[in-house]
Design an enzyme around this catalytic site. Structure first.
Site, PDB file in Angstrom:
ATOM      1  N   ARG A   1       0.853  -1.181   0.000  1.00 21.11           N
ATOM      2  CA  ARG A   1       0.000   0.000   0.000  1.00 21.11           C
ATOM      3  C   ARG A   1       0.891   1.233   0.000  1.00 21.11           C
ATOM      4  O   ARG A   1       1.908   1.264   0.686  1.00 21.11           O
ATOM      5  CB  ARG A   1      -0.923   0.033   1.234  1.00 21.11           C
ATOM      6  CG  ARG A   1      -2.123  -0.922   1.169  1.00 21.11           C
ATOM      7  CD  ARG A   1      -3.146  -0.526   0.092  1.00 21.11           C
ATOM      8  NE  ARG A   1      -4.269  -1.451   0.007  1.00 21.11           N
ATOM      9  CZ  ARG A   1      -4.334  -2.497  -0.819  1.00 21.11           C
ATOM     10  NH1 ARG A   1      -3.347  -2.760  -1.654  1.00 21.11           N
ATOM     11  NH2 ARG A   1      -5.406  -3.276  -0.825  1.00 21.11           N
TER      12      ARG A   1
ATOM     13  N   GLU B   1      -2.684   7.586  -4.765  1.00 20.20           N
ATOM     14  CA  GLU B   1      -2.994   6.951  -6.049  1.00 20.20           C
ATOM     15  C   GLU B   1      -4.456   7.069  -6.466  1.00 20.20           C
ATOM     16  O   GLU B   1      -4.775   6.934  -7.637  1.00 20.20           O
ATOM     17  CB  GLU B   1      -2.589   5.467  -6.035  1.00 20.20           C
ATOM     18  CG  GLU B   1      -3.440   4.571  -5.147  1.00 20.20           C
ATOM     19  CD  GLU B   1      -3.008   3.093  -5.212  1.00 20.20           C
ATOM     20  OE1 GLU B   1      -1.816   2.816  -5.075  1.00 20.20           O
ATOM     21  OE2 GLU B   1      -3.897   2.238  -5.405  1.00 20.20           O
TER      22      GLU B   1
ATOM     23  N   HIS C   1      -0.865  -0.084  -9.778  1.00 21.44           N
ATOM     24  CA  HIS C   1      -1.583  -1.069  -8.955  1.00 21.44           C
ATOM     25  C   HIS C   1      -2.027  -2.262  -9.815  1.00 21.44           C
ATOM     26  O   HIS C   1      -3.197  -2.653  -9.819  1.00 21.44           O
ATOM     27  CB  HIS C   1      -2.786  -0.430  -8.256  1.00 21.44           C
ATOM     28  CG  HIS C   1      -3.106  -1.082  -6.943  1.00 21.44           C
ATOM     29  ND1 HIS C   1      -3.328  -0.383  -5.776  1.00 21.44           N
ATOM     30  CD2 HIS C   1      -3.230  -2.398  -6.597  1.00 21.44           C
ATOM     31  CE1 HIS C   1      -3.580  -1.220  -4.788  1.00 21.44           C
ATOM     32  NE2 HIS C   1      -3.524  -2.448  -5.251  1.00 21.44           N
TER      33      HIS C   1
HETATM   34  P1  NAI Z   1      -1.499 -11.262   4.890  1.00 17.94           P
HETATM   35  O1  NAI Z   1      -2.486 -10.781   5.899  1.00 17.94           O
HETATM   36  O2  NAI Z   1      -1.479 -12.705   4.499  1.00 17.94           O
HETATM   37  O3  NAI Z   1      -0.012 -10.908   5.398  1.00 17.94           O
HETATM   38  C1  NAI Z   1       0.343  -9.689   5.971  1.00 17.94           C
HETATM   39  C2  NAI Z   1       1.496  -9.953   6.920  1.00 17.94           C
HETATM   40  O4  NAI Z   1       1.933  -8.704   7.431  1.00 17.94           O
HETATM   41  C3  NAI Z   1       1.096 -10.826   8.119  1.00 17.94           C
HETATM   42  O5  NAI Z   1       2.007 -11.891   8.281  1.00 17.94           O
HETATM   43  C4  NAI Z   1       1.148  -9.859   9.290  1.00 17.94           C
HETATM   44  O6  NAI Z   1       1.518 -10.477  10.515  1.00 17.94           O
HETATM   45  C5  NAI Z   1       2.202  -8.888   8.805  1.00 17.94           C
HETATM   46  N1  NAI Z   1       2.196  -7.634   9.537  1.00 17.94           N
HETATM   47  C6  NAI Z   1       1.147  -6.996  10.110  1.00 17.94           C
HETATM   48  N2  NAI Z   1       1.588  -5.889  10.735  1.00 17.94           N
HETATM   49  C7  NAI Z   1       2.921  -5.833  10.531  1.00 17.94           C
HETATM   50  C8  NAI Z   1       3.934  -4.933  10.929  1.00 17.94           C
HETATM   51  N3  NAI Z   1       3.662  -3.868  11.694  1.00 17.94           N
HETATM   52  N4  NAI Z   1       5.195  -5.167  10.532  1.00 17.94           N
HETATM   53  C9  NAI Z   1       5.504  -6.268   9.789  1.00 17.94           C
HETATM   54  N5  NAI Z   1       4.581  -7.175   9.405  1.00 17.94           N
HETATM   55  C10 NAI Z   1       3.313  -6.953   9.769  1.00 17.94           C
HETATM   56  O7  NAI Z   1      -1.686 -10.315   3.634  1.00 17.94           O
HETATM   57  P2  NAI Z   1      -1.227 -10.605   2.129  1.00 17.94           P
HETATM   58  O8  NAI Z   1      -2.299 -11.303   1.404  1.00 17.94           O
HETATM   59  O9  NAI Z   1       0.134 -11.180   2.136  1.00 17.94           O
HETATM   60  O10 NAI Z   1      -1.178  -9.108   1.541  1.00 17.94           O
HETATM   61  C11 NAI Z   1      -0.249  -8.166   2.003  1.00 17.94           C
HETATM   62  C12 NAI Z   1      -0.642  -6.796   1.484  1.00 17.94           C
HETATM   63  O11 NAI Z   1      -0.448  -6.769   0.070  1.00 17.94           O
HETATM   64  C13 NAI Z   1      -2.133  -6.452   1.668  1.00 17.94           C
HETATM   65  O12 NAI Z   1      -2.355  -5.879   2.928  1.00 17.94           O
HETATM   66  C14 NAI Z   1      -2.384  -5.471   0.565  1.00 17.94           C
HETATM   67  O13 NAI Z   1      -2.172  -4.176   1.084  1.00 17.94           O
HETATM   68  C15 NAI Z   1      -1.287  -5.750  -0.453  1.00 17.94           C
HETATM   69  N6  NAI Z   1      -1.833  -6.223  -1.734  1.00 17.94           N
HETATM   70  C16 NAI Z   1      -1.483  -5.538  -2.864  1.00 17.94           C
HETATM   71  C17 NAI Z   1      -1.955  -5.946  -4.091  1.00 17.94           C
HETATM   72  C18 NAI Z   1      -1.560  -5.243  -5.359  1.00 17.94           C
HETATM   73  O14 NAI Z   1      -2.163  -5.479  -6.423  1.00 17.94           O
HETATM   74  N7  NAI Z   1      -0.560  -4.376  -5.356  1.00 17.94           N
HETATM   75  C19 NAI Z   1      -2.874  -7.065  -4.221  1.00 17.94           C
HETATM   76  C20 NAI Z   1      -3.123  -7.781  -2.977  1.00 17.94           C
HETATM   77  C21 NAI Z   1      -2.628  -7.340  -1.776  1.00 17.94           C
END
Ligand code: NAI
Length: 329
Positions: free
Chosen positions: A234, A263, A295
Site C-alpha cells: 500500500r 494513487e 496497482h
Molecule cells: P497477509 O495478511 O497474508 O499478510 C500480511 C502480513 O503482514 C502478516 O504476516 C502480518 O503479521 C504482517 N504484519 C502486520 N503488521 C505488521 C507490521 N507492523 N510489521 C511487519 N509485518 C506486519 O496479507 P497478504 O495477502 O500477504 O497481503 C499483504 C498486502 O499486500 C495487503 O495488505 C495489501 O495491502 C497488499 N496487496 C497488494 C496488491 C496489489 O495489487 N498491489 C494485491 C493484494 C494485496
C-alpha cells in the site's frame, strides 16, 4: 439481490458477467468510485461492491446505511479504505477476498526488481530507436544479495520462496514468525536490522496506523546507500516526500512501486491528455531509477477469476443469511 459495483473497469464487468450467470444476482456497474459524493447511487441496492481506492469512510457508510445497504463486498484483500468501526455501528457487514493469488503480487514484485536492476525497459526503448549501446545499462547479480522482507504473510511468504531461487539471503520482519519459513531458511530479525542489512527491501505488510510511513527519513537513514525499495503493498507505507529526498541525495538507488500514497486520483485512469496536478508523482516519474506501475500486481487472469468467484460466493453467503466466511471484523 441487487449489487452496485463501483470503480468498474471493462475487465471487472467482463469477469462478473462471465461467472455470475448461475448465481441469479443483479449487478449494476458504475465506473465512478464510491465516496460520500457518489454514495447516493446505492439507493435501491442491497450490496456495495468496492475496490482498493473507493473511500468507504464514516460519511459514506452512513449514506450506505440510509440507503439500506447491508453488505460491503471488497474485491481485494486490503481493507484499509473501509472504516470498520463505522460499518459495525451502522450494522453493515464487510467481506473481502483474503488470498486470491499471492503469486500474482509476488511475481510482480520480482518483475519490478528485475526490470529496475537489468533495465530491460530501457533496453527495449533503445533498441527500437536503433541504439544498441550498453552504456549505463549495467546491473548487479541478485545471487548472494540480502533481501529484506517486511511482512511474511501469504504474499510475503510466496515472495520469499521465489527470491530464494535466485540465491538471495532472506532476512525478514513480521509480528508473527512463520516456522515454515524459518525451516526454509528465512532469518527473522528486528525491523531496524532488516533496514540496515538489506540490499533490497520488499514490503508485504498491510497498511495500519503502525505501518503507515514505515519508510521515512529515519528508516532511510539506517539503510545501505543505493538500497532498492519495492512496494507492492500500500502506498502509504512510504512517506513520499522522504523517499523523494532519499532519491535526490542518492541514498535510494532504485525504487519500484505498484502503489502510491495519493494513487486514488491517478491510478487506473488514462491521464495522458490531462495536466497532472500531483507534483509528487511527477517528481517520482522524473527519476531514471524509479519504476512505477499502476496497482497492477494483482492483475492476472488467475487472480481476476479467483476475485470474481470469491466475491460472488461472499455475496451469496450474505443472501443466504449464513456464516460469512470472509467477513472482516
Ligand atoms: P497477509 O495478511 O497474508 O499478510 C500480511 C502480513 O503482514 C502478516 O504476516 C502480518 O503479521 C504482517 N504484519 C502486520 N503488521 C505488521 C507490521 N507492523 N510489521 C511487519 N509485518 C506486519 O496479507 P497478504 O495477502 O500477504 O497481503 C499483504 C498486502 O499486500 C495487503 O495488505 C495489501 O495491502 C497488499 N496487496 C497488494 C496488491 C496489489 O495489487 N498491489 C494485491 C493484494 C494485496
Amino acid at each position: 439481490m441487487k449489487i452496485a459495483v463501483f470503480s468498474t473497469k471493462p475487465y471487472d464487468q467482463e469477469y462478473f458477467e462471465r461467472y455470475s450467470q448461475s448465481h441469479g444476482l443483479d449487478f449494476t456497474f458504475f465506473e465512478t468510485s464510491l465516496n460520500s459524493d457518489t454514495a447516493n447511487l446505492t439507493s435501491g441496492f442491497d450490496v456495495a461492491c468496492v475496490f482498493v481506492n473507493d473511500k468507504v469512510d464514516d460519511a459514506t457508510i452512513k449514506m450506505l446505511s440510509q440507503n439500506g445497504i447491508g453488505l460491503i463486498a471488497l474485491r481485494c484483500a486490503g481493507y484499509n479504505n473501509v472504516d470498520l468501526e463505522s460499518a459495525k455501528r451502522n450494522r453493515i457487514k464487510v467481506v473481502r477476498v483474503p488470498a486470491y493469488s499471492p503469486e500474482a503480487v509476488a511475481e510482480h514484485a520480482i518483475a519490478l526488481i528485475l526490470t529496475l536492476n537489468r533495465k530491460t525497459h530501457k533496453a527495449y526503448n533503445r533498441i527500437r530507436e536503433g541504439n544498441f549501446s550498453l552504456n549505463k545499462l549495467i546491473g548487479f547479480n541478485l545471487h548472494g544479495k540480502i533481501v529484506g522482507v517486511v511482512g511474511t504473510g501469504t504474499i510475503g511468504a510466496t515472495f520469499c520462496r521465489i527470491i530464494k531461487g535466485f540465491g538471495c539471503e532472506i532476512i525478514a520482519f513480521d509480528k508473527y514468525e512463520s516456522d515454515e519459513l524459518i525451516n526454509f531458511g528465512v532469518k527473522y530479525k528486528p525491523l531496524d536490522e532488516v533496514f540496515r542489512r538489506a540490499d533490497i527491501i520488499s514490503l508485504h505488510c498491510p497498511l495500519t496506523p503502525e505501518t503507515k510511513h514505515m519508510i521515512n527519513k529515519e528508516s532511510l537513514a539506517l539503510m545501505k546507500s543505493g538500497i532498492m525499495i519495492i512496494n507492492t503493498s500500500r502506498g502509504a507505507l512510504i512517506n513520499t516526500a522522504d523517499i523523494i529526498d532519499g532519491l535526490t541525495n542518492y541514498k535510494v538507488g532504485y525504487l519500484g512501486i505498484d502503489v502510491y500514497e495519493q494513487e486514488e486520483n491517478i491510478f487506473f485512469k488514462d491521464l495522458s491528455e490531462i495536466i497532472i496536478q500531483d507534483d509528487l508523482i511527477l517528481r517520482l516519474i522524473s527519476f531514471p531509477n524509479v519504476l512505477i506501475t499502476s496497482h497492477q500486481a494483482y492483475f492476472t487472469r488467475e487472480a481476476m477469476q479467483e476475485i470474481t468467484i470469491t466475491t460472488l460466493s461472499n455475496i451469496k453467503e450474505f443472501e443466504d443469511g449464513g456464516l460469512l466466511s470472509n467477513e472482516v471484523v
